[in-house]
Scaffold this motif. Structure first.
Motif, PDB file in Angstrom:
ATOM      1  N   LEU A 109       0.876  -1.170   0.000  1.00 44.40           N
ATOM      2  CA  LEU A 109       0.000   0.000   0.000  1.00 44.40           C
ATOM      3  C   LEU A 109       0.911   1.216   0.000  1.00 44.40           C
ATOM      4  N   VAL A 110       0.806   2.043  -1.059  1.00 46.03           N
ATOM      5  CA  VAL A 110       1.741   3.143  -1.269  1.00 46.03           C
ATOM      6  C   VAL A 110       1.000   4.474  -1.192  1.00 46.03           C
ATOM      7  N   GLY A 111       1.380   5.307  -0.226  1.00 43.34           N
ATOM      8  CA  GLY A 111       0.777   6.630  -0.098  1.00 43.34           C
ATOM      9  C   GLY A 111       1.182   7.521  -1.251  1.00 43.34           C
ATOM     10  N   GLN A 112       0.199   8.203  -1.829  1.00 40.68           N
ATOM     11  CA  GLN A 112       0.426   9.107  -2.958  1.00 40.68           C
ATOM     12  C   GLN A 112      -0.295  10.428  -2.727  1.00 40.68           C
ATOM     13  N   GLY A 113      -0.078  11.007  -1.559  1.00 39.76           N
ATOM     14  CA  GLY A 113      -0.721  12.281  -1.251  1.00 39.76           C
ATOM     15  C   GLY A 113      -2.129  12.074  -0.747  1.00 39.76           C
ATOM     16  N   ALA A 114      -3.116  12.351  -1.594  1.00 39.80           N
ATOM     17  CA  ALA A 114      -4.525  12.262  -1.196  1.00 39.80           C
ATOM     18  C   ALA A 114      -5.111  10.873  -1.412  1.00 39.80           C
ATOM     19  N   LYS A 115      -4.323   9.945  -1.967  1.00 39.29           N
ATOM     20  CA  LYS A 115      -4.810   8.594  -2.242  1.00 39.29           C
ATOM     21  C   LYS A 115      -3.697   7.587  -1.979  1.00 39.29           C
ATOM     22  N   PHE A 116      -4.073   6.311  -2.061  1.00 37.75           N
ATOM     23  CA  PHE A 116      -3.110   5.220  -2.003  1.00 37.75           C
ATOM     24  C   PHE A 116      -3.115   4.493  -3.339  1.00 37.75           C
ATOM     25  N   GLU A 117      -1.991   3.873  -3.661  1.00 36.85           N
ATOM     26  CA  GLU A 117      -1.943   2.872  -4.711  1.00 36.85           C
ATOM     27  C   GLU A 117      -1.768   1.532  -4.021  1.00 36.85           C
ATOM     28  N   LEU A 118      -2.416   0.510  -4.537  1.00 33.18           N
ATOM     29  CA  LEU A 118      -2.285  -0.841  -4.004  1.00 33.18           C
ATOM     30  C   LEU A 118      -1.705  -1.719  -5.098  1.00 33.18           C
ATOM     31  N   TRP A 132       5.179  -4.119  -7.750  1.00 31.22           N
ATOM     32  CA  TRP A 132       5.707  -2.903  -7.143  1.00 31.22           C
ATOM     33  C   TRP A 132       7.230  -2.881  -7.248  1.00 31.22           C
ATOM     34  N   ASN A 133       7.874  -4.002  -6.962  1.00 31.62           N
ATOM     35  CA  ASN A 133       9.333  -4.064  -7.050  1.00 31.62           C
ATOM     36  C   ASN A 133       9.811  -3.793  -8.472  1.00 31.62           C
ATOM     37  N   LEU A 134       9.082  -4.292  -9.470  1.00 30.37           N
ATOM     38  CA  LEU A 134       9.423  -3.989 -10.869  1.00 30.37           C
ATOM     39  C   LEU A 134       9.260  -2.502 -11.174  1.00 30.37           C
ATOM     40  N   GLN A 135       8.199  -1.891 -10.633  1.00 27.22           N
ATOM     41  CA  GLN A 135       7.997  -0.455 -10.819  1.00 27.22           C
ATOM     42  C   GLN A 135       9.184   0.328 -10.258  1.00 27.22           C
ATOM     43  N   MET A 136       9.660  -0.083  -9.092  1.00 25.58           N
ATOM     44  CA  MET A 136      10.791   0.614  -8.477  1.00 25.58           C
ATOM     45  C   MET A 136      12.063   0.428  -9.304  1.00 25.58           C
ATOM     46  N   ASP A 137      12.266  -0.782  -9.819  1.00 25.66           N
ATOM     47  CA  ASP A 137      13.428  -1.016 -10.688  1.00 25.66           C
ATOM     48  C   ASP A 137      13.354  -0.127 -11.926  1.00 25.66           C
ATOM     49  N   ASN A 138      12.178  -0.029 -12.536  1.00 25.66           N
ATOM     50  CA  ASN A 138      12.005   0.816 -13.724  1.00 25.66           C
ATOM     51  C   ASN A 138      12.196   2.293 -13.399  1.00 25.66           C
ATOM     52  N   ALA A 139      11.733   2.716 -12.228  1.00 25.92           N
ATOM     53  CA  ALA A 139      11.878   4.118 -11.837  1.00 25.92           C
ATOM     54  C   ALA A 139      13.345   4.487 -11.669  1.00 25.92           C
ATOM     55  N   LEU A 140      14.146   3.546 -11.253  1.00 26.86           N
ATOM     56  CA  LEU A 140      15.567   3.807 -11.060  1.00 26.86           C
ATOM     57  C   LEU A 140      16.355   3.761 -12.367  1.00 26.86           C
ATOM     58  N   ALA A 141      15.816   3.129 -13.373  1.00 29.54           N
ATOM     59  CA  ALA A 141      16.557   2.922 -14.614  1.00 29.54           C
ATOM     60  C   ALA A 141      16.596   4.148 -15.516  1.00 29.54           C
ATOM     61  N   PHE A 142      15.579   5.018 -15.469  1.00 31.68           N
ATOM     62  CA  PHE A 142      15.488   6.169 -16.371  1.00 31.68           C
ATOM     63  C   PHE A 142      15.796   5.761 -17.812  1.00 31.68           C
ATOM     64  N   LYS A 143      15.075   4.720 -18.284  1.00 37.75           N
ATOM     65  CA  LYS A 143      15.306   4.169 -19.624  1.00 37.75           C
ATOM     66  C   LYS A 143      15.236   5.222 -20.724  1.00 37.75           C
ATOM     67  N   ASP A 144      14.322   6.153 -20.603  1.00 34.44           N
ATOM     68  CA  ASP A 144      14.147   7.180 -21.638  1.00 34.44           C
ATOM     69  C   ASP A 144      14.840   8.489 -21.274  1.00 34.44           C
ATOM     70  N   GLY A 145      15.791   8.438 -20.366  1.00 36.89           N
ATOM     71  CA  GLY A 145      16.455   9.648 -19.920  1.00 36.89           C
ATOM     72  C   GLY A 145      15.620  10.367 -18.872  1.00 36.89           C
ATOM     73  N   ILE A 146      16.156  11.425 -18.345  1.00 40.61           N
ATOM     74  CA  ILE A 146      15.458  12.195 -17.321  1.00 40.61           C
ATOM     75  C   ILE A 146      14.479  13.147 -18.001  1.00 40.61           C
ATOM     76  N   PRO A 147      13.211  13.153 -17.563  1.00 40.92           N
ATOM     77  CA  PRO A 147      12.237  14.051 -18.179  1.00 40.92           C
ATOM     78  C   PRO A 147      12.649  15.516 -18.058  1.00 40.92           C
ATOM     79  N   ALA A 148      12.286  16.300 -19.067  1.00 36.84           N
ATOM     80  CA  ALA A 148      12.633  17.723 -19.099  1.00 36.84           C
ATOM     81  C   ALA A 148      12.100  18.465 -17.873  1.00 36.84           C
ATOM     82  N   GLU A 149      10.946  18.019 -17.345  1.00 36.13           N
ATOM     83  CA  GLU A 149      10.359  18.679 -16.172  1.00 36.13           C
ATOM     84  C   GLU A 149      11.263  18.590 -14.939  1.00 36.13           C
ATOM     85  N   LEU A 150      12.209  17.648 -14.954  1.00 38.51           N
ATOM     86  CA  LEU A 150      13.115  17.488 -13.820  1.00 38.51           C
ATOM     87  C   LEU A 150      14.428  18.243 -13.979  1.00 38.51           C
TER      88      LEU A 150
END
Length: 147
Positions: A109-118, A124-142
């Motif tokens: 159960l992951v807190g996301q401000g006003a809601k949770f993701e389940l 979830w572990n795959l999502q975290m691995d993908n988030a760390l990989a930045f496969k498409d580079g760092i988004p311009a917004e960052l």
């Protein structure tokens, strides 16, 4: 404000215990009334009912003649289920939504401000691995963003 991830086990009936640190706040804010729905990422979203209702109204006000909007309305509103926390702070995750998200016994159960993701724990572990990989580079917004 919900933040952080909590590993939880679903029981045989598909119930999960809301972490104790959120129970009192949820009881005072929404009397333990929550809405669980599907997310395009194949996880579930869990909203306090007062947070969900304006989102549902906004989604319903969009044109259903646009196929993408209609698809999102079907996904989010068509799968939305009202659930109530019981006296032990548990909610029943509806079977169709458990199936949609591929939830096994071990979930996060992951807190996301006003809601949770389940999430299923493996997904979830795959999502975290993908988030760390930045496969498409760092988004311009960052650009220029620093932690």
């Amino acid at each position: 404000m919900f933040r952080g991830g909590t590993p939880i086990s679903l029981d045989n009936k598909g119930r999960l215990a809301v972490p104790a640190k959120y129970r009192e706040g949820l009881m005072s804010f929404c009397a333990g009334r929550l809405v669980v729905t599907a997310d395009p990422s194949r996880c579930l979203l869990v909203y306090p009912q007062p947070v969900w209702e304006p989102l549902e109204q906004k989604l319903n006000s969009l044109s259903s003649f646009n196929p993408q909007i209609r698809g999102l309305q079907r996904l989010l509103i068509g799968n939305a289920c009202d659930v109530d926390m019981d006296g032990a702070g548990r909610i029943l995750v509806p079977p169709l939504l458990r199936q949609f998200a591929g939830l096994s016994k071990d979930v996060v159960l992951v807190g996301q401000g006003a809601k949770f993701e389940l999430w299923d724990e493996e997904k979830w572990n795959l999502q975290m691995d993908n988030a760390l990989a930045f496969k498409d580079g760092i988004p311009a917004e960052l650009d220029g963003f620093s932690l």
